[in-house]
Design a protein around this motif. Structure first.
Motif, short mmCIF file in Angstrom:
data_model
loop_
_atom_site.label_atom_id
_atom_site.label_comp_id
_atom_site.label_asym_id
_atom_site.label_seq_id
_atom_site.Cartn_x
_atom_site.Cartn_y
_atom_site.Cartn_z
N UNK A 77 0.86 -1.23 -0.13
CA UNK A 77 0.00 -0.01 -0.11
C UNK A 77 0.82 1.18 0.11
N UNK A 78 1.92 1.22 0.77
CA UNK A 78 2.94 2.23 0.67
C UNK A 78 3.59 2.63 -0.52
N UNK A 79 3.80 1.39 -1.12
CA UNK A 79 4.70 1.44 -2.64
C UNK A 79 3.57 2.30 -3.52
N UNK A 80 2.11 1.74 -3.41
CA UNK A 80 1.44 2.19 -4.56
C UNK A 80 0.96 3.70 -4.21
N UNK A 81 0.96 4.22 -2.95
CA UNK A 81 0.92 5.38 -2.44
C UNK A 81 1.95 6.33 -3.21
N UNK A 104 2.45 12.26 -9.52
CA UNK A 104 1.81 13.65 -9.49
C UNK A 104 2.95 14.76 -9.49
N UNK A 105 4.02 14.48 -8.99
CA UNK A 105 5.52 15.28 -9.06
C UNK A 105 6.00 15.42 -10.26
N UNK A 106 6.15 14.09 -11.02
CA UNK A 106 6.50 14.25 -12.55
C UNK A 106 5.58 14.89 -13.39
N UNK A 107 4.28 14.82 -13.24
CA UNK A 107 3.32 15.67 -14.24
C UNK A 107 3.55 17.33 -13.88
N UNK A 108 3.72 17.41 -12.47
CA UNK A 108 4.13 18.87 -12.28
C UNK A 108 5.25 19.29 -12.72
N UNK A 109 6.26 18.82 -12.68
CA UNK A 109 7.67 18.94 -13.39
C UNK A 109 7.47 19.28 -15.02
N UNK A 110 6.87 18.23 -15.51
CA UNK A 110 6.86 18.63 -16.94
C UNK A 110 5.90 19.37 -17.39
#
Length: 60
Positions: A17-21, A28-34
């Motif tokens: 569950x932690x890995x999925x989170x 989300x971070x990757x999308x924001x950086x792009x």
């Protein structure tokens, strides 16, 4: 099922569950950086757009 095995299964479930989170947060971070890179590129291309350079009037 032994108590030790049940504990290991619960720990594995929590780790999954932690890995999925974390993967979701990373995405989300990757999308924001792009998006920021896209904006920076757009701004950079605006600044690099060819402009007519006015020469100062000659003093002769």
């Amino acid at each position: 099922m032994s108590e030790e095995l049940a504990t290991l299964i619960r720990r594995a479930d929590r780790a999954t569950a932690d890995a999925h989170r974390l993967i979701g947060e990373n995405d989300l971070w990757r999308q924001r950086i792009l998006q920021q890179f896209d904006r920076m590129f757009e701004l950079g291309s605006e600044f690099r757009a060819p402009r007519r350079i006015e020469r100062p009037p000659s003093t002769r």
